[in-house]
Design a protein around this motif. Structure first.
Motif, PDB file in Angstrom:
ATOM      1  N   GLY A   1     129.071  55.281   9.805  1.00  5.46           N
ATOM      2  CA  GLY A   1     128.563  56.641   9.599  1.00  5.46           C
ATOM      3  C   GLY A   1     127.063  56.677   9.861  1.00  5.46           C
ATOM      4  N   ASP A   2     126.338  57.495   9.133  1.00  4.12           N
ATOM      5  CA  ASP A   2     124.882  57.564   9.269  1.00  4.12           C
ATOM      6  C   ASP A   2     124.230  56.783   8.136  1.00  4.12           C
ATOM      7  N   SER A   3     124.513  55.511   8.084  1.00  2.49           N
ATOM      8  CA  SER A   3     124.000  54.704   6.980  1.00  2.49           C
ATOM      9  C   SER A   3     122.927  53.734   7.455  1.00  2.49           C
ATOM     10  N   TYR A   4     122.262  53.160   6.506  1.00  5.73           N
ATOM     11  CA  TYR A   4     121.262  52.128   6.748  1.00  5.73           C
ATOM     12  C   TYR A   4     121.884  50.967   7.524  1.00  5.73           C
ATOM     13  N   PHE A   5     123.130  50.626   7.221  1.00  7.00           N
ATOM     14  CA  PHE A   5     123.778  49.483   7.845  1.00  7.00           C
ATOM     15  C   PHE A   5     123.962  49.670   9.343  1.00  7.00           C
ATOM     16  N   LYS A   6     124.180  50.900   9.779  1.00  3.02           N
ATOM     17  CA  LYS A   6     124.322  51.158  11.213  1.00  3.02           C
ATOM     18  C   LYS A   6     123.025  50.827  11.940  1.00  3.02           C
ATOM     19  N   ASP A   7     121.890  51.243  11.398  1.00  2.00           N
ATOM     20  CA  ASP A   7     120.592  50.935  12.004  1.00  2.00           C
ATOM     21  C   ASP A   7     120.352  49.435  12.031  1.00  2.00           C
ATOM     22  N   GLU A   8     120.673  48.755  10.950  1.00  2.00           N
ATOM     23  CA  GLU A   8     120.496  47.301  10.883  1.00  2.00           C
ATOM     24  C   GLU A   8     121.389  46.589  11.895  1.00  2.00           C
ATOM     25  N   PHE A   9     122.617  47.044  12.016  1.00  2.00           N
ATOM     26  CA  PHE A   9     123.557  46.441  12.971  1.00  2.00           C
ATOM     27  C   PHE A   9     123.048  46.628  14.393  1.00  2.00           C
ATOM     28  N   ASN A  10     122.607  47.838  14.720  1.00  2.00           N
ATOM     29  CA  ASN A  10     122.087  48.107  16.062  1.00  2.00           C
ATOM     30  C   ASN A  10     120.849  47.270  16.360  1.00  2.00           C
ATOM     31  N   GLU A  11     119.988  47.110  15.378  1.00  2.00           N
ATOM     32  CA  GLU A  11     118.797  46.272  15.559  1.00  2.00           C
ATOM     33  C   GLU A  11     119.194  44.821  15.818  1.00  2.00           C
ATOM     34  N   SER A  12     120.187  44.340  15.086  1.00  2.00           N
ATOM     35  CA  SER A  12     120.664  42.966  15.289  1.00  2.00           C
ATOM     36  C   SER A  12     121.230  42.791  16.693  1.00  2.00           C
ATOM     37  N   LEU A  13     121.956  43.793  17.175  1.00  2.00           N
ATOM     38  CA  LEU A  13     122.498  43.723  18.536  1.00  2.00           C
ATOM     39  C   LEU A  13     121.385  43.693  19.568  1.00  2.00           C
ATOM     40  N   SER A  14     120.337  44.470  19.360  1.00  2.00           N
ATOM     41  CA  SER A  14     119.211  44.489  20.299  1.00  2.00           C
ATOM     42  C   SER A  14     118.531  43.131  20.363  1.00  2.00           C
ATOM     43  N   VAL A  15     118.317  42.522  19.218  1.00  2.00           N
ATOM     44  CA  VAL A  15     117.688  41.192  19.171  1.00  2.00           C
ATOM     45  C   VAL A  15     118.596  40.170  19.851  1.00  2.00           C
ATOM     46  N   TYR A  16     119.892  40.243  19.580  1.00  2.00           N
ATOM     47  CA  TYR A  16     120.844  39.318  20.194  1.00  2.00           C
ATOM     48  C   TYR A  16     120.855  39.488  21.715  1.00  2.00           C
ATOM     49  N   ALA A  17     120.865  40.739  22.189  1.00  2.00           N
ATOM     50  CA  ALA A  17     120.867  40.999  23.631  1.00  2.00           C
ATOM     51  C   ALA A  17     119.609  40.442  24.282  1.00  2.00           C
ATOM     52  N   LEU A  18     118.474  40.594  23.639  1.00  2.00           N
ATOM     53  CA  LEU A  18     117.229  40.051  24.174  1.00  2.00           C
ATOM     54  C   LEU A  18     117.303  38.526  24.249  1.00  2.00           C
ATOM     55  N   ARG A  19     117.822  37.899  23.214  1.00  2.00           N
ATOM     56  CA  ARG A  19     117.969  36.436  23.224  1.00  2.00           C
ATOM     57  C   ARG A  19     118.865  35.981  24.363  1.00  2.00           C
ATOM     58  N   MET A  20     119.982  36.684  24.564  1.00  2.00           N
ATOM     59  CA  MET A  20     120.908  36.321  25.631  1.00  2.00           C
ATOM     60  C   MET A  20     120.261  36.488  27.007  1.00  2.00           C
ATOM     61  N   GLU A  21     119.477  37.530  27.177  1.00  2.00           N
ATOM     62  CA  GLU A  21     118.796  37.756  28.450  1.00  2.00           C
ATOM     63  C   GLU A  21     117.761  36.670  28.700  1.00  2.00           C
ATOM     64  N   ILE A  22     117.021  36.294  27.699  1.00  2.00           N
ATOM     65  CA  ILE A  22     116.030  35.221  27.836  1.00  2.00           C
ATOM     66  C   ILE A  22     116.731  33.919  28.208  1.00  2.00           C
ATOM     67  N   GLU A  23     117.825  33.625  27.517  1.00  2.00           N
ATOM     68  CA  GLU A  23     118.564  32.397  27.812  1.00  2.00           C
ATOM     69  C   GLU A  23     119.121  32.417  29.234  1.00  2.00           C
ATOM     70  N   ARG A  24     119.660  33.553  29.652  1.00  2.00           N
ATOM     71  CA  ARG A  24     120.205  33.674  31.011  1.00  2.00           C
ATOM     72  C   ARG A  24     119.111  33.456  32.044  1.00  2.00           C
ATOM     73  N   GLN A  25     117.959  34.083  31.833  1.00  2.00           N
ATOM     74  CA  GLN A  25     116.843  33.938  32.773  1.00  2.00           C
ATOM     75  C   GLN A  25     116.390  32.481  32.826  1.00  2.00           C
ATOM     76  N   PHE A  26     116.331  31.832  31.691  1.00  2.00           N
ATOM     77  CA  PHE A  26     115.870  30.452  31.639  1.00  2.00           C
ATOM     78  C   PHE A  26     116.815  29.530  32.402  1.00  2.00           C
ATOM     79  N   VAL A  27     118.105  29.698  32.198  1.00  2.00           N
ATOM     80  CA  VAL A  27     119.099  28.846  32.840  1.00  2.00           C
ATOM     81  C   VAL A  27     119.120  29.061  34.347  1.00  2.00           C
ATOM     82  N   GLU A  28     118.941  30.294  34.809  1.00  2.00           N
ATOM     83  CA  GLU A  28     119.097  30.619  36.218  1.00  2.00           C
ATOM     84  C   GLU A  28     117.858  30.410  37.070  1.00  2.00           C
ATOM     85  N   CYS A  29     116.749  30.167  36.481  1.00  2.00           N
ATOM     86  CA  CYS A  29     115.543  30.181  37.300  1.00  2.00           C
ATOM     87  C   CYS A  29     114.949  28.803  37.541  1.00  2.00           C
TER      88      CYS A  29
END
Length: 129
Positions: A87-115
């Motif tokens: 719903g429109d809860s605090y947990f939704k914002d926290e979950f989305n923030e966690s996904l953003s951090v995870y996506a950034l980590r995955m992108e950094i790791e992908r760039q590191f491995v491929e370059c």
């Protein structure tokens, strides 16, 4: 694939997923103005989710059945499902923030491995700017 074929596949997939709230558009120009205004510059809208529960699919911007599956799953689970869960809860914002951090980590790791070393210096040097 023809527009008619894409339409049938979309409706069939939505039915198999138990979704009765999928609106199918042939062209991006057919979308409501409120949805088109959210479009990122140069991007295409393949699908969208509105908080009233409707999911929209734009057939012109869906080149394959695989892409259709990904877009419909993204809208149904990634947006509608999370709204139902949090719903429109605090947990939704926290979950989305966690996904953003995870996506950034995955992108950094992908760039590191491929370059190569030189490219890595260029890519990772930007993070310090």
């Amino acid at each position: 694939m023809s527009t008619r074929g894409k339409y049938r596949l979309t409706k069939d997939l939505a039915e198999r997923m138990g979704l009765d709230n999928v609106i199918v558009y042939e062209h991006e120009s057919d979308l409501p103005v409120s949805v088109r205004s959210l479009k990122k510059q140069g991007g295409k809208i393949g699908g969208y989710y509105m908080h009233n529960g409707n999911i929209g699919i734009v057939l012109d911007n869906i080149p394959s059945y695989t892409r259709l599956q990904r877009v419909l799953l993204h809208e149904a689970i990634g947006h509608q499902g999370l709204d139902a869960l949090f719903g429109d809860s605090y947990f939704k914002d926290e979950f989305n923030e966690s996904l953003s951090v995870y996506a950034l980590r995955m992108e950094i790791e992908r760039q590191f491995v491929e370059c190569s070393k030189n490219r890595c210096r260029r890519v990772f040097g930007r993070f310090g700017e």
